[in-house]
Design an enzyme around this catalytic site. Structure first.
Site, mmCIF file in Angstrom:
data_model
loop_
_atom_site.group_PDB
_atom_site.id
_atom_site.type_symbol
_atom_site.label_atom_id
_atom_site.label_comp_id
_atom_site.label_asym_id
_atom_site.label_seq_id
_atom_site.Cartn_x
_atom_site.Cartn_y
_atom_site.Cartn_z
ATOM 1 N N TYR A 198 0.893 -1.214 0.093
ATOM 2 C CA TYR A 198 0.109 -0.033 0.129
ATOM 3 C C TYR A 198 0.977 1.328 -0.129
ATOM 4 O O TYR A 198 1.940 1.183 0.789
ATOM 5 C CB TYR A 198 -0.932 -0.035 1.215
ATOM 6 C CG TYR A 198 -2.034 -0.924 1.206
ATOM 7 C CD1 TYR A 198 -3.159 -0.445 0.631
ATOM 8 C CD2 TYR A 198 -1.812 -2.166 1.930
ATOM 9 C CE1 TYR A 198 -4.260 -1.320 0.704
ATOM 10 C CE2 TYR A 198 -3.039 -2.946 1.794
ATOM 11 C CZ TYR A 198 -4.321 -2.587 1.214
ATOM 12 O OH TYR A 198 -5.116 -3.441 1.402
ATOM 13 N N GLU A 199 0.487 2.037 -0.779
ATOM 14 C CA GLU A 199 1.309 3.278 -0.737
ATOM 15 C C GLU A 199 1.618 4.039 0.410
ATOM 16 O O GLU A 199 2.574 4.716 0.512
ATOM 17 C CB GLU A 199 0.706 4.392 -1.892
ATOM 18 C CG GLU A 199 -0.857 4.983 -1.481
ATOM 19 C CD GLU A 199 -1.175 5.914 -2.568
ATOM 20 O OE1 GLU A 199 -0.398 6.548 -3.202
ATOM 21 O OE2 GLU A 199 -2.355 5.824 -2.611
#
Lengths: 330, 258
Positions: free
Chosen positions: B54-55
């Site tokens: 996930y960023e």
């Protein structure tokens, strides 16, 4: 290095690293001092109308809402904001008329909850201006260059798109590979606000969970206001110094505000207050609604405790705490 | 979206098709919504060792239910790291990420995407959130999967704004701009069918049509010329087991209920 193309977006928050070095040398204290103060004092001392500001966390996660409300209460104006996945914070600040310029990586949306009503209306009617576009990696690398004291970082993003054309980045021929690279300009915000799990009175701070981009943002910012769930003795920092995410010399103000991210999530402590977020999303469908919300939850409130009572008090807060502990953890 | 005959919705079908593309032991960069659901479905079926990133910094989680935000604490629940955006974006840029997911308000025949504005840029009809991490994913992932609704306003000849790169202007476009080699859009999944990209021209090419959809409907809902192969397959439908898992991942229907 030969420039190939220049983005046409406005370059905001940028300074010549030499100018910033001198400013830091003169203005940032390297002496550990007690920086505890109130939200009121922190905002009046360190935020000026017309400045460039950034807010830590990500989306509805670990946002310093106590400072957002105080900015509105003190009617700060003409602020330019970093739209670095700015969601609830920017929606309120644009809705309240505090922010009128945004550099956008991600703004005017509430992730899965849909589009923002207040800030989107302001952009579509011209009350708030998008001064430039960038991506999430790009924004975060602006802060990386800022904290490193260099004018830009080379990258492989944005190239070939309209996002690049509306950005403040440039493409150039890399002197090593002879291929095009995208140069991301540094950013040193006038002021940033970050909410942390705990810190000492000097501002040595611990963050639980993902740091997101607060490692870079805290170090790139000229002025940094920390709000914290809890102030802990300095000794606890010294016992586990590897847990320090932000060292004190970056910090200008320390404000203890338990539940200070409400209605956003504080990872491992309390969950989103979906009820309250929905209330805002519904009421902000009209300008009158925005005013009504601000009157009720911001202007007629003197303290964060009073606000917490208004949104449901201990009963609600305990429930959010339980939800964060149990939801999805079976 | 409406229920189809066999008790699955269009969104569930899209999630099931997307999940089958992911391979065990490969990495995937996910955003909120349908991408998380498709990825967790893959994790619980054929790809238990898919590496999720996930960023905001969550790496390798075992997501029990769908996170509402990509920064949510559920993005690192029972994961291997709760790290930072710089860490994850650097992994993306240095070649560690196999698959990426993108959504789109508009797409063109080269897989370029708009999520910034509908209408004029200065005075937009609708101001959308902008790139977020999309430009980064579109620029840097080896294979991108685009999940979106298909109609004439969305599959367009000319984008109102190119937020995220597909193949830009066609063959060689990405390399010329300086984007890394062997990257770009791989699949587009809509409520009507599945599309890939022609090797030579980099133009969008039909792969399969969902059950109950005909070619006319596909063409009618596309504003540019699609490459239609001689044999058009029918998309595989979700199994009972997949449907059960999907509903576990999104119990409140925040995504699947749309």
């Amino acid at each position: 290095m030969e420039t190939i193309e220049e983005g046409q977006g406005q370059l905001v928050g940028f300074r010549d690293p030499d100018e910033n070095r001198s400013w830091v040398f003169e203005n940032k204290s390297r002496k550990a001092e007690d920086k505890r103060m109130s939200t009121k004092e922190a905002v009046s001392k360190f935020v000026n109308s017309g400045e460039f500001m950034a807010s830590g966390g990500f989306g509805h996660v670990r946002v310093s809402m106590a400072i957002i409300y105080e900015l509105i209460r003190q009617r700060k104006q003409d602020l330019t904001m970093a739209g670095k996945t700015a969601v609830h914070d920017i929606d309120l600040l644009v809705g309240a008329g505090c922010v009128n310029k945004v550099e956008v990586a991600y703004s005017f949306g509430h992730e899965l909850r849909g589009l923002s009503n207040a800030s989107r209306r302001a952009v579509q009617t011209g009350r708030c201006k998008v001064v430039s576009e960038i991506s999430n990696a790009g924004y975060q690398w602006r802060f990386l260059a800022g904290m490193m004291g260099i004018p830009f970082v080379p990258s492989r993003i944005l190239a070939g798109t309209d996002t690049f054309k509306k950005s403040s980045a440039k493409t150039a021929l890399c002197p090593f590979t002879k291929k095009p690279v995208t140069l991301i300009p540094s950013c040193t915000p006038d002021v940033s606000i970050i909410h942390v799990h705990r810190c000492d009175k000097f501002g040595n701070a611990q963050i639980d969970g993902s740091l997101i981009e607060d490692f870079e943002l805290s170090r790139a910012s000229r002025r940094l206001i920390l709000t914290t769930e809890q102030i802990i003795p300095h000794r606890r920092i010294q016992l586990q110094p590897w847990r320090t995410s932000i060292p004190f010399y970056h910090v200008d103000a320390v404000v203890e505000v338990p539940w200070g991210a409400h209605p956003c999530q504080m990872p491992l402590q309390y969950f989103y207050d979906e009820e309250h977020i929905s209330e805002w999303l519904n009421i902000s469908k009209t300008d009158e609604g925005v005013q009504e919300y601000l009157d009720k939850y911001v202007f007629s409130v003197d303290s964060f405790d009073q606000y917490l009572r208004l949104v449901g008090g201990q009963k609600k807060l305990k429930r959010l705490q339980r939800m964060e502990k149990t939801l999805g953890r079976n | 979206m409406a229920k189809k005959g066999n008790g699955y919705t269009q969104v569930e079908l899209m999630a099931s098709i997307a999940s089958k593309i992911l391979e065990d032991g490969k990495s995937v960069f996910v955003g909120t919504g349908l991408p998380v659901i498709a990825t967790v479905l893959a994790q619980r079926t054929h790809a238990p060792n898919v590496l999720i990133m996930y960023e905001a910094g969550g790496i390798g989680p075992q997501c029990p239910v769908i996170p509402v935000s990509v920064g949510d604490s559920r993005t690192f629940y029972r994961g291997i790291a709760a790290s930072s955006m710089h860490d994850v974006m650097s992994a993306l840029q240095s070649g560690f990420v196999d698959y990426g997911f993108l959504g789109a308000a508009q797409i063109d025949m080269f897989g370029n995407i708009n999520t910034t504005v509908i209408g004029d840029y200065q005075y937009p009809k609708i101001r959308l959130p902008g790139s977020g991490g999309a430009n980064d994913v579109g620029s840097l992932c080896h294979k991108n999967i685009i999940l979106m609704k298909q109609d004439e306003q969305r599959f367009v000849n000319k984008l109102d704004f190119m937020t995220t790169p597909g193949y830009l202007t066609g063959p060689g476009g990405r390399e010329k701009a300086g984007l890394p080699e062997n990257t770009g859009p791989y699949r587009v999944i809509t409520q009507l069918g599945v599309y890939g990209f022609d090797h030579e021209t980099k133009r969008m090419r039909l792969i399969s049509i969902h059950p109950g959809v005909d070619l006319k409907e596909v063409k009618r809902n596309c504003g540019f010329e699609l490459i239609i192969p001689e044999v058009v397959k029918t998309s595989e439908t979700p199994t009972e087991k997949e449907l059960r898992i999907l509903r576990e991942i999104d119990p409140s229907g925040i995504v699947l209920g749309k």
